[in-house]
Design a protein around this motif. Structure first.
Motif, short mmCIF file in Angstrom:
data_model
loop_
_atom_site.label_atom_id
_atom_site.label_comp_id
_atom_site.label_asym_id
_atom_site.label_seq_id
_atom_site.Cartn_x
_atom_site.Cartn_y
_atom_site.Cartn_z
N ASP A 1 42.27 15.12 41.28
CA ASP A 1 40.86 14.72 41.19
C ASP A 1 39.99 15.74 40.47
O ASP A 1 38.82 15.48 40.18
CB ASP A 1 40.27 14.50 42.60
N ALA A 2 40.55 16.90 40.23
CA ALA A 2 39.74 17.97 39.62
C ALA A 2 40.42 18.54 38.39
O ALA A 2 40.17 19.70 38.02
CB ALA A 2 39.48 19.07 40.64
N MET A 3 41.26 17.74 37.72
CA MET A 3 41.95 18.21 36.51
C MET A 3 42.68 19.53 36.76
O MET A 3 42.75 20.40 35.91
CB MET A 3 40.95 18.40 35.35
N ALA B 1 41.78 22.02 38.44
CA ALA B 1 40.94 23.22 38.39
C ALA B 1 41.47 24.25 39.39
O ALA B 1 41.91 23.92 40.49
CB ALA B 1 39.49 22.85 38.70
N ALA C 1 42.24 22.53 33.91
CA ALA C 1 41.01 22.54 33.10
C ALA C 1 40.14 23.76 33.41
O ALA C 1 38.93 23.72 33.22
CB ALA C 1 40.23 21.25 33.31
N GLY C 2 40.76 24.81 33.90
CA GLY C 2 40.01 26.06 34.09
C GLY C 2 39.84 26.43 35.54
O GLY C 2 40.31 25.73 36.45
N VAL C 3 39.20 27.54 35.73
CA VAL C 3 38.82 27.95 37.09
C VAL C 3 37.82 26.93 37.61
O VAL C 3 37.07 26.32 36.84
CB VAL C 3 38.24 29.38 37.06
N ASP C 4 37.83 26.72 38.92
CA ASP C 4 36.98 25.69 39.52
C ASP C 4 35.50 26.06 39.38
O ASP C 4 35.01 26.99 40.04
CB ASP C 4 37.36 25.51 41.00
N ILE C 5 34.83 25.33 38.50
CA ILE C 5 33.42 25.65 38.20
C ILE C 5 32.55 25.42 39.43
O ILE C 5 31.61 26.18 39.70
CB ILE C 5 32.93 24.80 37.00
N LYS C 6 32.89 24.38 40.20
CA LYS C 6 32.06 24.07 41.38
C LYS C 6 32.16 25.18 42.44
O LYS C 6 31.20 25.47 43.15
CB LYS C 6 32.48 22.72 41.97
N VAL D 1 39.29 38.27 39.91
CA VAL D 1 40.42 37.94 39.03
C VAL D 1 41.71 38.65 39.41
O VAL D 1 42.79 38.34 38.90
CB VAL D 1 40.02 38.29 37.56
N GLY E 1 40.55 29.18 32.32
CA GLY E 1 41.58 29.80 33.14
C GLY E 1 42.92 29.08 33.05
O GLY E 1 43.97 29.69 33.28
N GLU F 1 44.48 30.50 30.07
CA GLU F 1 44.82 31.89 30.41
C GLU F 1 46.06 31.95 31.31
O GLU F 1 46.92 32.82 31.16
CB GLU F 1 43.61 32.57 31.06
N GLU G 1 34.58 28.73 27.90
CA GLU G 1 33.67 29.37 28.86
C GLU G 1 32.29 29.63 28.26
O GLU G 1 31.29 29.59 28.97
CB GLU G 1 34.26 30.71 29.35
N GLY H 1 37.70 35.40 31.39
CA GLY H 1 37.76 36.56 32.28
C GLY H 1 39.13 36.79 32.90
O GLY H 1 39.31 37.69 33.70
C1 HXC Z 1 35.83 22.03 38.56
C2 HXC Z 1 36.48 20.29 37.22
C3 HXC Z 1 36.84 21.20 36.19
C4 HXC Z 1 36.68 22.58 36.45
C5 HXC Z 1 37.21 19.18 35.50
N1 HXC Z 1 36.73 19.06 36.75
N2 HXC Z 1 37.30 20.47 35.14
N3 HXC Z 1 35.97 20.71 38.38
N4 HXC Z 1 36.16 22.94 37.65
N5 HXC Z 1 37.03 23.53 35.56
C6 HXC Z 1 36.47 17.82 37.49
C7 HXC Z 1 35.24 17.11 37.01
O1 HXC Z 1 34.07 17.67 37.55
C8 HXC Z 1 35.49 15.72 37.53
O2 HXC Z 1 35.20 15.66 38.90
C9 HXC Z 1 37.01 15.58 37.38
O3 HXC Z 1 37.52 16.90 37.30
C10 HXC Z 1 37.39 14.85 36.12
O4 HXC Z 1 36.79 15.49 35.01
P1 HXC Z 1 35.93 14.71 33.92
O5 HXC Z 1 35.07 15.71 33.26
O6 HXC Z 1 35.27 13.50 34.51
O7 HXC Z 1 37.09 14.21 32.94
P2 HXC Z 1 37.02 14.02 31.35
O8 HXC Z 1 35.77 13.32 30.95
O9 HXC Z 1 38.33 13.38 30.98
O10 HXC Z 1 36.96 15.50 30.75
C11 HXC Z 1 38.02 16.39 30.93
C12 HXC Z 1 37.59 17.84 30.54
C13 HXC Z 1 36.31 18.21 31.29
C14 HXC Z 1 37.37 17.89 29.02
C15 HXC Z 1 38.77 18.76 30.89
O11 HXC Z 1 36.52 17.96 32.68
C16 HXC Z 1 35.89 19.62 31.13
O12 HXC Z 1 35.33 20.00 30.10
N6 HXC Z 1 36.15 20.45 32.15
C17 HXC Z 1 35.70 21.83 32.19
C18 HXC Z 1 36.46 22.69 31.21
C19 HXC Z 1 35.98 24.11 31.26
O13 HXC Z 1 34.81 24.41 30.88
N7 HXC Z 1 36.83 25.05 31.67
C20 HXC Z 1 36.50 26.44 31.76
C21 HXC Z 1 36.10 26.75 33.17
S1 HXC Z 1 35.56 28.38 33.38
P3 HXC Z 1 34.12 14.57 39.49
O14 HXC Z 1 34.08 14.91 40.94
O15 HXC Z 1 32.88 14.80 38.75
O16 HXC Z 1 34.77 13.25 39.19
C22 HXC Z 1 36.92 29.29 33.53
C23 HXC Z 1 36.65 30.76 33.70
C24 HXC Z 1 37.92 31.58 33.59
O17 HXC Z 1 38.02 28.82 33.53
C25 HXC Z 1 37.65 33.02 33.87
C26 HXC Z 1 37.48 33.32 35.29
C27 HXC Z 1 37.64 34.73 35.63
#
Ligand code: HXC
Length: 257
Positions: free
Chosen positions: A23-25, A27, A63-68, A84, A108, A111, A131, A139
């Motif tokens: 449900d959260a790709m 994350a 799809a990365g670290v959990d943004i929420k 980290v 993430g 990474e 990011e 990070g």
């Molecule tokens: C939390 C996430 C998530 C994430 C997706 N979801 N990526 N939740 N953290 N990183 C959730 C969405 O909120 C959504 O939940 C569900 O997964 C499906 O995603 P959608 O966006 O509806 O799907 P889609 O339109 O197909 O797009 C897919 C996607 C997009 C392109 C991958 O989800 C996206 O851009 N995700 C974020 C990618 C990102 O920016 N990653 C970097 C994170 S920062 P709901 O409940 O709304 O249905 C990071 C920092 C690393 O990683 C360094 C740390 C030290």
């Protein structure tokens, strides 16, 4: 530990970990990190396992670290908790770890794939460090490991604009070892892992350690490290067995596995 966010199984001498937050790709939240560390740690310590494969779903490796989970953190929180640090423990796994990537490997997730020893990608794989579009930056090693893998120009472009890279570009840039059809990605990674698991474990561990040196030290130091590691292999029965098997035109039967 009962796993809620990953599936962990043993197939012969290979450990297979599937990230499982559909449900959260996939994350990467803190629960997933602790489960992944637990599972990989157990596989690293299990003498019957020779290599590990990590995969996600068809849609997303991760799809990365959990943004929420991350959005309300303050500087003091991530600084004091060393947010980290757990991932460094993952990257220190001694046994070979192969990432089998389909769909998104972002932030993430990219990474994490790069912390593995090599990546086998499905045709749908998309890699990126987006990011910057969230007002932050990579990070978990993204700026460093990506730069080492594909060079400055593409790393800068990806980290500064958030542009994603498809599987074909990832292969031609050197980020992934091989691209295969999506439905074969886990199978291919498992095949490579099984091959590794059938080899001399000390030789495999030292080879991984030595290749990693190439990214940490000078050429002269790396060559010295390699020479010592190579020399030490002649103290292994597996060297005698491997070379005898070649000369005798038979398959080797390595003792240390
Ligand atoms: C939390 C996430 C998530 C994430 C997706 N979801 N990526 N939740 N953290 N990183 C959730 C969405 O909120 C959504 O939940 C569900 O997964 C499906 O995603 P959608 O966006 O509806 O799907 P889609 O339109 O197909 O797009 C897919 C996607 C997009 C392109 C991958 O989800 C996206 O851009 N995700 C974020 C990618 C990102 O920016 N990653 C970097 C994170 S920062 P709901 O409940 O709304 O249905 C990071 C920092 C690393 O990683 C360094 C740390 C030290």
């Amino acid at each position: 530990m009962a796993y809620e966010t990953i599936l962990s199984e043993k197939r012969g001498e290979v450990g297979l970990i599937t990230l499982n937050r559909p449900d959260a790709m996939n994350a990467l939240n803190s629960r997933l990190l602790s489960e992944l560390l637990d599972a990989v740690g157990k596989m690293d310590a299990d003498a019957r396992i020779g290599a590990v494969v990590i995969t996600g779903s068809q849609k997303a490796f991760a799809a990365g670290v959990d943004i929420k989970e991350m959005q309300d953190y303050e500087f003091a929180d991530i600084c004091m908790n060393d947010f980290v640090a757990g991932w460094d423990r993952f990257a220190a796994t001694r046994k070979p770890v192969i990432a089998a990537v389909s769909g998104y490997a972002l932030g993430g997730g990219c990474e994490l794939a790069m912390m593995c020893d090599f990546i086998i990608a499905g045709e749908s794989a998309k890699f990126g460090q987006p990011e910057i579009t969230l007002g932050v930056m990579p990070g978990m090693g993204g700026t460093q490991r990506l730069a080492r893998a594909i060079g400055k120009a593409k790393t800068m472009e990806m980290c500064l604009t958030g542009r994603l890279m498809d599987a074909a570009e990832a292969e031609s840039s050197g980020l992934v070892a091989r691209v295969v059809p999506d439905h074969e990605v886990v199978e291919e990674a498992m095949r490579a892992a099984e091959k590794i698991a059938g080899l001399s474990r000390p030789a495999v561990l030292m080879t991984k350690e030595t290749v990693n040196r190439a990214f940490e030290t000078t050429l002269a130091e790396g060559l010295r490290f390699e020479r010592r590691a190579f020399q030490s292999m002649f103290a292994l029965e597996d060297q005698k067995e491997g070379m005898a098997a070649f000369v005798e035109k038979r398959s080797p039967s390595f003792k240390n596995r």
